[in-house]
Enzyme design. Structure first.
Site, short mmCIF file in Angstrom:
data_model
loop_
_atom_site.label_atom_id
_atom_site.label_comp_id
_atom_site.label_asym_id
_atom_site.label_seq_id
_atom_site.Cartn_x
_atom_site.Cartn_y
_atom_site.Cartn_z
N GLY A 214 0.94 -5.04 0.95
CA GLY A 214 -0.25 -5.17 0.10
C GLY A 214 0.05 -5.87 -1.22
O GLY A 214 -0.85 -6.45 -1.83
N GLU B 222 4.85 -4.94 7.22
CA GLU B 222 4.06 -3.88 7.88
C GLU B 222 4.50 -3.64 9.33
O GLU B 222 4.41 -2.52 9.83
CB GLU B 222 2.57 -4.24 7.86
CG GLU B 222 1.92 -4.14 6.49
CD GLU B 222 1.97 -5.42 5.67
OE1 GLU B 222 2.78 -6.31 6.02
OE2 GLU B 222 1.22 -5.53 4.69
N ALA C 29 0.86 -1.18 0.00
CA ALA C 29 0.00 0.00 0.00
C ALA C 29 0.90 1.23 0.00
O ALA C 29 2.07 1.17 0.38
CB ALA C 29 -0.91 -0.03 1.22
N GLU D 83 -0.16 -9.43 -0.39
CA GLU D 83 -1.58 -9.71 -0.15
C GLU D 83 -2.37 -9.78 -1.45
O GLU D 83 -3.32 -10.56 -1.57
CB GLU D 83 -2.16 -8.64 0.79
CG GLU D 83 -1.58 -8.74 2.19
CD GLU D 83 -1.88 -7.51 3.03
OE1 GLU D 83 -1.43 -6.41 2.66
OE2 GLU D 83 -2.58 -7.65 4.05
N1 CAA Z 1 4.60 3.16 -0.65
C1 CAA Z 1 5.03 4.33 -1.17
N2 CAA Z 1 6.21 4.48 -1.78
C2 CAA Z 1 7.00 3.41 -1.85
C3 CAA Z 1 6.64 2.16 -1.33
C4 CAA Z 1 5.36 2.06 -0.70
N3 CAA Z 1 4.90 0.89 -0.21
N4 CAA Z 1 7.64 1.29 -1.56
C5 CAA Z 1 8.60 1.97 -2.20
N5 CAA Z 1 8.21 3.25 -2.38
C6 CAA Z 1 8.95 4.32 -3.04
C7 CAA Z 1 10.15 4.79 -2.21
O1 CAA Z 1 9.75 5.70 -1.20
C8 CAA Z 1 10.99 5.42 -3.28
O2 CAA Z 1 10.42 6.67 -3.59
P1 CAA Z 1 11.33 7.92 -4.00
O3 CAA Z 1 11.88 7.55 -5.35
O4 CAA Z 1 10.37 9.05 -4.03
O5 CAA Z 1 12.39 8.04 -2.96
C9 CAA Z 1 10.76 4.50 -4.49
O6 CAA Z 1 9.53 3.84 -4.23
C10 CAA Z 1 11.82 3.45 -4.62
O7 CAA Z 1 11.98 2.79 -3.38
P2 CAA Z 1 13.42 2.58 -2.69
O8 CAA Z 1 14.29 3.74 -2.95
O9 CAA Z 1 13.17 2.22 -1.27
O10 CAA Z 1 13.94 1.33 -3.55
P3 CAA Z 1 14.82 0.11 -3.06
O11 CAA Z 1 15.11 -0.67 -4.28
O12 CAA Z 1 15.98 0.56 -2.23
O13 CAA Z 1 13.87 -0.73 -2.07
C11 CAA Z 1 11.83 -1.81 -1.41
C12 CAA Z 1 12.70 -1.30 -2.57
C13 CAA Z 1 12.53 -2.95 -0.69
C14 CAA Z 1 10.52 -2.31 -2.05
C15 CAA Z 1 11.57 -0.68 -0.41
O14 CAA Z 1 11.12 0.46 -1.12
C16 CAA Z 1 10.54 -1.00 0.63
O15 CAA Z 1 10.88 -1.63 1.62
N6 CAA Z 1 9.29 -0.55 0.44
C17 CAA Z 1 8.23 -0.62 1.42
C18 CAA Z 1 7.72 -2.02 1.62
C19 CAA Z 1 6.64 -2.03 2.66
O16 CAA Z 1 6.85 -1.68 3.80
N7 CAA Z 1 5.43 -2.41 2.25
C20 CAA Z 1 4.28 -2.45 3.12
C21 CAA Z 1 3.45 -1.21 2.91
S1 CAA Z 1 2.12 -1.07 4.08
C22 CAA Z 1 0.92 -2.09 3.49
O17 CAA Z 1 1.04 -2.68 2.43
C23 CAA Z 1 -0.30 -2.20 4.35
C24 CAA Z 1 -1.27 -3.24 3.92
O18 CAA Z 1 -1.28 -4.33 4.41
C25 CAA Z 1 -2.25 -2.95 2.87
#
Ligand code: CAA
Length: 267
Positions: free
Chosen positions: A116, A139, A71, A119
């Site tokens: 998400g 999460e 998400a 999921e």
């Molecule tokens: N939401 C919003 N933006 C996100 C995102 C997310 N879930 N995941 C990545 N991005 C964005 C980053 O902020 C970054 O944006 P900018 O270019 O503006 O800086 C861009 O995507 C690229 O990400 P990274 O620089 O972090 O890239 P990376 O290759 O180093 O890492 C990754 C990739 C491992 C996917 C890392 O981005 C990450 O850990 N993302 C979050 C994963 C996460 O926590 N997901 C759970 C979300 S909450 C949820 O999903 C709730 C639910 O149950 C519905």
């Protein structure tokens, strides 16, 4: 049919139908973060796939680089408890609509399927992933828990202890581990994921659509109830198929021409 979604959202989630196989593609650079508009759009397209007789099966994908990193955290960061109480039902509804498409659905997973994203993949009937795909429910590292079905669908798929380990730690799950624990069904090289998933979906074109629908509903509904109730669900679905034209042609064709030669019309 007219598509009333705003242009931006239509680009972020697209539906393409080729030879009766629908592909729902999430495409929101860079990480396919699933914002509220995408969640709603997934629900709309799921209902369209359910409704359309020209769609036999569905491929769900984020394309060749990333399935979805979850998400949209940037959208959620300033939301209050009240905001999420109001939004969380819509979040789950979009995903549940995918899970309830009454046709075979395969997730084609390349790259990250996190939060998400994982999921969403769990809403498909099977998952075909790249050998270097990465799964996870991170999460907990954001101070929350999965909210789009992860605590429920992951647990049903891999069992409570594995689900708890993945959800409590928020660790990444490699494609190999995902295959071993049943989170993924098949691993292929990254450049073959979408084509392999599409081939899996294509085998249901011209299939007995009403029987496929009954099979999916019997398995899914039966998994939620005790054995006696599940058997009753199966019995009713089985008996009901004797009202279909496909059942008549399927059995007559077997007797007259041998197995696997029937032509079905989904009636
Ligand atoms: N939401 C919003 N933006 C996100 C995102 C997310 N879930 N995941 C990545 N991005 C964005 C980053 O902020 C970054 O944006 P900018 O270019 O503006 O800086 C861009 O995507 C690229 O990400 P990274 O620089 O972090 O890239 P990376 O290759 O180093 O890492 C990754 C990739 C491992 C996917 C890392 O981005 C990450 O850990 N993302 C979050 C994963 C996460 O926590 N997901 C759970 C979300 S909450 C949820 O999903 C709730 C639910 O149950 C519905």
């Amino acid at each position: 049919m007219a598509d009333n979604a705003p242009d931006e959202v239509q680009q972020w989630v697209r539906l393409e139908v080729v030879d009766h196989v629908a592909t729902i593609r999430v495409d929101r650079p860079r990480m396919n973060a699933l914002n509220a508009a995408i969640q709603a759009r997934l629900g709309e397209l799921a209902r369209e796939c359910a409704r359309r007789d020209d769609i036999a099966a569905v491929v769900l994908t984020g394309g060749p680089d990333v399935f979805a990193a979850g998400a949209d955290i940037k959208e959620m960061v300033d939301m209050s408890y009240g905001d999420m109480v109001r939004h969380s039902a819509a979040l789950q509804a979009g995903f549940t609509a995918i899970a309830q498409i009454p046709k075979p659905v395969v997730a084609a997973v390349c790259g990250y399927a996190l939060g998400g994203g994982c999921e969403l993949a769990l809403c498909a009937d099977i998952r075909i992933a790249a050998e270097d795909a990465t799964f996870g429910q991170p999460e907990i590292k954001l101070g929350v828990i999965p909210g789009a079905g992860g605590t429920q669908r992951l647990t049903r798929l891999v069992g409570p202890s594995r689900a708890k380990d993945i959800i409590f730690t928020g660790r990444f799950v490699s494609a190999e581990e995902a295959l071993r624990i049943g989170l993924v069904d098949q691993l292929v090289p990254a450049n073959e994921v979408i084509e392999t998933a599409t081939a899996w979906a294509a085998q249901f074109v011209g299939g007995a659509a009403l029987a496929l629908r009954a099979a999916k509903q019997a398995v899914d509904h039966g998994a939620e109830v005790d054995l006696a109730t599940g058997l009753e669900i199966e019995r009713q679905q089985f008996a009901a198929l004797f009202a279909t034209e496909d059942r008549t042609t399927g059995m007559r064709s077997f007797i007259e021409q041998g197995p696997g030669k029937a032509t079905f019309h989904g009636r």
